[in-house]
Design a protein around this motif. Structure first.
Motif, PDB file in Angstrom:
ATOM      1  N   GLY A  78      89.899  48.420  53.749  1.00 38.42           N
ATOM      2  CA  GLY A  78      91.298  48.673  54.034  1.00 38.42           C
ATOM      3  C   GLY A  78      91.571  48.708  55.533  1.00 38.42           C
ATOM      4  N   PRO A  79      92.762  49.116  55.954  1.00 39.25           N
ATOM      5  CA  PRO A  79      93.079  49.164  57.386  1.00 39.25           C
ATOM      6  C   PRO A  79      92.216  50.191  58.118  1.00 39.25           C
ATOM      7  N   ILE A  80      91.678  49.780  59.250  1.00 43.76           N
ATOM      8  CA  ILE A  80      90.882  50.641  60.130  1.00 43.76           C
ATOM      9  C   ILE A  80      91.444  50.471  61.537  1.00 43.76           C
ATOM     10  N   LYS A  81      91.486  51.546  62.295  1.00 41.06           N
ATOM     11  CA  LYS A  81      92.075  51.444  63.630  1.00 41.06           C
ATOM     12  C   LYS A  81      91.194  50.622  64.560  1.00 41.06           C
ATOM     13  N   THR A  82      91.822  50.014  65.545  1.00 38.02           N
ATOM     14  CA  THR A  82      91.110  49.262  66.575  1.00 38.02           C
ATOM     15  C   THR A  82      90.488  50.232  67.565  1.00 38.02           C
ATOM     16  N   PHE A  83      89.181  50.129  67.732  1.00 45.73           N
ATOM     17  CA  PHE A  83      88.488  50.982  68.691  1.00 45.73           C
ATOM     18  C   PHE A  83      88.374  50.256  70.033  1.00 45.73           C
ATOM     19  N   THR A  84      88.363  51.012  71.109  1.00 45.10           N
ATOM     20  CA  THR A  84      88.250  50.419  72.438  1.00 45.10           C
ATOM     21  C   THR A  84      86.889  49.750  72.637  1.00 45.10           C
ATOM     22  N   LEU A  85      86.874  48.701  73.468  1.00 38.65           N
ATOM     23  CA  LEU A  85      85.621  48.045  73.833  1.00 38.65           C
ATOM     24  C   LEU A  85      85.155  48.412  75.241  1.00 38.65           C
ATOM     25  N   ARG A  86      85.898  49.233  75.943  1.00 35.35           N
ATOM     26  CA  ARG A  86      85.437  49.658  77.276  1.00 35.35           C
ATOM     27  C   ARG A  86      84.167  50.485  77.117  1.00 35.35           C
ATOM     28  N   GLY A  87      83.149  50.089  77.887  1.00 31.39           N
ATOM     29  CA  GLY A  87      81.867  50.783  77.810  1.00 31.39           C
ATOM     30  C   GLY A  87      81.153  50.564  76.493  1.00 31.39           C
ATOM     31  N   ILE A  88      81.427  49.450  75.823  1.00 32.72           N
ATOM     32  CA  ILE A  88      80.931  49.252  74.460  1.00 32.72           C
ATOM     33  C   ILE A  88      79.410  49.170  74.382  1.00 32.72           C
ATOM     34  N   LYS A  89      78.750  48.765  75.448  1.00 36.14           N
ATOM     35  CA  LYS A  89      77.285  48.693  75.407  1.00 36.14           C
ATOM     36  C   LYS A  89      76.653  50.060  75.202  1.00 36.14           C
ATOM     37  N   ASP A  90      77.425  51.133  75.472  1.00 39.22           N
ATOM     38  CA  ASP A  90      76.909  52.504  75.348  1.00 39.22           C
ATOM     39  C   ASP A  90      77.035  53.075  73.941  1.00 39.22           C
ATOM     40  N   SER A  91      77.605  52.319  72.997  1.00 36.87           N
ATOM     41  CA  SER A  91      78.043  52.929  71.733  1.00 36.87           C
ATOM     42  C   SER A  91      77.452  52.342  70.457  1.00 36.87           C
ATOM     43  N   PRO A  92      76.205  51.895  70.449  1.00 37.67           N
ATOM     44  CA  PRO A  92      75.657  51.422  69.169  1.00 37.67           C
ATOM     45  C   PRO A  92      75.432  52.599  68.225  1.00 37.67           C
ATOM     46  N   PRO A  93      75.427  52.355  66.919  1.00 35.98           N
ATOM     47  CA  PRO A  93      75.749  51.111  66.207  1.00 35.98           C
ATOM     48  C   PRO A  93      77.253  50.918  66.104  1.00 35.98           C
ATOM     49  N   TYR A  94      77.679  49.762  65.585  1.00 31.78           N
ATOM     50  CA  TYR A  94      79.070  49.346  65.678  1.00 31.78           C
ATOM     51  C   TYR A  94      79.768  49.255  64.326  1.00 31.78           C
ATOM     52  N   LEU A  95      81.090  49.138  64.399  1.00 33.33           N
ATOM     53  CA  LEU A  95      82.060  49.268  63.314  1.00 33.33           C
ATOM     54  C   LEU A  95      82.185  50.748  62.927  1.00 33.33           C
ATOM     55  N   HIS A  96      83.169  51.048  62.135  1.00 34.27           N
ATOM     56  CA  HIS A  96      83.487  52.448  61.835  1.00 34.27           C
ATOM     57  C   HIS A  96      82.364  53.168  61.116  1.00 34.27           C
ATOM     58  N   ASP A  97      81.521  52.410  60.391  1.00 36.70           N
ATOM     59  CA  ASP A  97      80.422  53.043  59.654  1.00 36.70           C
ATOM     60  C   ASP A  97      79.053  52.761  60.257  1.00 36.70           C
ATOM     61  N   GLY A  98      79.015  52.110  61.422  1.00 30.59           N
ATOM     62  CA  GLY A  98      77.734  51.847  62.070  1.00 30.59           C
ATOM     63  C   GLY A  98      76.894  50.811  61.366  1.00 30.59           C
ATOM     64  N   ARG A  99      77.522  49.883  60.650  1.00 29.60           N
ATOM     65  CA  ARG A  99      76.743  48.904  59.871  1.00 29.60           C
ATOM     66  C   ARG A  99      76.152  47.785  60.723  1.00 29.60           C
ATOM     67  N   LEU A 100      76.606  47.644  61.964  1.00 23.34           N
ATOM     68  CA  LEU A 100      76.103  46.591  62.850  1.00 23.34           C
ATOM     69  C   LEU A 100      75.333  47.224  64.002  1.00 23.34           C
ATOM     70  N   MET A 101      74.102  46.768  64.209  1.00 27.64           N
ATOM     71  CA  MET A 101      73.217  47.434  65.153  1.00 27.64           C
ATOM     72  C   MET A 101      73.424  47.005  66.600  1.00 27.64           C
ATOM     73  N   THR A 102      73.796  45.750  66.836  1.00 29.95           N
ATOM     74  CA  THR A 102      73.881  45.231  68.200  1.00 29.95           C
ATOM     75  C   THR A 102      75.200  44.515  68.427  1.00 29.95           C
ATOM     76  N   LEU A 103      75.497  44.236  69.690  1.00 30.16           N
ATOM     77  CA  LEU A 103      76.687  43.449  70.011  1.00 30.16           C
ATOM     78  C   LEU A 103      76.580  42.035  69.454  1.00 30.16           C
ATOM     79  N   ALA A 104      75.374  41.490  69.425  1.00 32.45           N
ATOM     80  CA  ALA A 104      75.198  40.158  68.835  1.00 32.45           C
ATOM     81  C   ALA A 104      75.541  40.173  67.349  1.00 32.45           C
TER      82      ALA A 104
END
Length: 467
Positions: free
Chosen positions: A412-438
């Motif tokens: 469903g709809p999920i808010k847009t999270f900022t990408l500033r400083g994104i290298k500091d914030s793994p894992p990614y997506l709202h539930d952390g399902r993606l481990m890297t920026l790649a």
């Protein structure tokens, strides 16, 4: 002897797709599909059962993670997180279905991927380590730090944190203030706690900000960490603090479950977000779209600490912060947390061509154009748009699949999270399902149908590392 309510165990806390279909079709829903049941056994028995089951619970989650991801420690040479203490991990870690490449998968239609079960498992919703129980789970470094500094135990007896350390943010993370950019990192290389915050921050913060910080560091009862027999810690607990998850106003990858979805089997894992740049955010909460940080702070204390159940909150000792005299001060403190420096960006968050590499500049072009990233992550708005979007990932998979007791329903709809400083914030997506920026590049390349080539993908990662 404490009294225990005799209730039937919830029939669909652990359930398959068929049971889920039956549950959502029934009208009205049984109460235990919305409310967490009270204990049916003495605490000692619940703890003994949980501890006995814990090895199998953790092994099952390890198997799921290893089936979905390559979790090896492979850092990008020379690329560190903003504090300079932890490297950023490189490469795509989501595993492909047998016989597929990322290019062959991206060439297929969503219908073909769904019908043939070809969506990589790492792109599917990630279950909580113990979906049927849920609740906050802290990484080992945070547990150790709070235990040493405060004598407060954040360790659950039923589960452990499930991701390897290399896939989590730097700890402790640096702290940058909008009010004192000339000071750089003001964390002293330490984690702020109720024991040290005054020493570190007096003379830097105003009295209002110091009081807000004190409240953000004060533990209050929470669903799994409280004084009652309905808890998941061995000893009675004073609770958790806001900054137990948002360590140093960033994220330590602690997770729990969204308070906004029922039944339990459908609740998605919620990765702790960074509080950096909160001053520019107009909506708060992945689902709830709360319209101010004051609303969010108040609502978290009232219900979300208790899995969105205000009845449970009342029973366990909810904290009701005073709106003008406490919540406002908490907000004042949160609203001065800045992003880490990004020396290659100009004042409007565009790359300075005299500082950026050719690959980074190419990545910015992809970000602004073919990659469609800037349609939601607008550079001039701190790489967000203060909106919620539905990626409609269910186009690619069959709804109702079960993974470690989690029934996959549309995000469903999920808010847009900022990408500033994104290298500091793994894992990614709202539930952390993606481990890297790649991984995020491959995910959105598929979901948005952008058909990026490998050179463009690599350039996009290089660009995000500059943010």
């Amino acid at each position: 002897m404490p009294r225990f309510v005799s209730l039937a165990l919830p029939c669909v806390v652990v359930m398959g797709a068929a049971a889920f279909s039956m549950a959502v079709a029934s009208d009205p829903l049984p109460p235990d599909l919305s409310y967490r049941p009270l204990p049916t056994m003495p605490f000692s028995a619940i703890r003994a059962n949980d501890e006995a089951q814990k090895p199998a619970v953790m092994e099952r989650q390890r198997n799921l993670l290893n089936d979905r991801y390559d979790l090896a420690n492979r850092p990008i040479p020379g690329v560190m997180m903003s504090g300079g203490r932890k490297p950023v991990q490189q490469g795509v870690r989501v595993k492909l279905p047998a016989g597929e490449t990322w290019d062959s998968l991206a060439a297929k239609s969503p219908e073909e991927i769904r019908q043939n079960g070809l969506l990589p498992k790492g792109f599917m919703p990630l279950p909580h380590v113990k979906q049927a129980a849920g609740g906050q789970v802290f990484p080992e470094n945070q547990i150790g730090k709070i235990g040493r500094d405060e004598g407060r135990d954040l360790r659950r007896f039923d589960v452990d944190f499930d991701l390897p350390d290399q896939m989590t943010p730097e700890f402790p993370p640096p702290i940058f203030l909008t009010t004192h950019p000339e000071l750089g990192d003001v964390s002293h290389g330490d984690v702020l706690t109720i024991k040290n915050f005054y020493e570190y921050m007096v003379g830097i913060l105003t009295p209002v900000q110091l009081e807000g910080l004190r409240l953000l560091l004060t533990p209050f009862p929470q669903e799994e960490f409280n004084q009652t027999e309905d808890r998941k810690v061995a000893m009675q607990s004073t609770g958790v603090a806001c900054l137990d998850c948002h360590a140093n106003f960033h994220t330590n990858a602690a997770f729990h479950q969204t308070p906004d979805v029922r039944p339990q089997a459908s609740r998605f894992r919620l990765d702790t977000t960074s509080l950096r740049g909160l001053f520019n955010q107009q909506i708060h909460g992945s689902k709830r779209s709360l319209r101010s940080v004051e609303d969010f702070s108040e609502f978290e204390q009232r219900t979300a600490y208790f899995n969105g159940d205000h009845m449970s909150a009342t029973r366990k000792g909810v904290n009701l912060p005073d709106r003008p005299n406490q919540v406002a001060m908490m907000a004042q403190m949160q609203n001065i947390i800045d992003f880490p420096p990004a020396p290659k960006l100009d004042p409007l968050n565009r790359l300075d061509p005299t500082k950026a590499s050719e690959q980074e500049l190419k990545g910015e072009q992809v970000f602004m154009g073919k990659g469609r990233c800037a349609e939601c992550h607008i550079p001039a708005l701190s790489f967000m748009d203060n909106n919620m979007h539905d990626l409609k990932l269910e186009r690619f998979y069959k709804i109702g699949q079960t993974f470690n007791d989690m029934v996959a329903i549309p995000d469903g709809p999920i808010k847009t999270f900022t990408l500033r400083g994104i290298k500091d914030s793994p894992p990614y997506l709202h539930d952390g399902r993606l481990m890297t920026l790649a991984d995020t590049v491959e995910f959105f390349n598929l979901v948005l149908g952008t058909k990026l080539n490998q050179e463009e993908k690599d350039a996009l990662v290089a660009y995000m590392l500059t943010l």
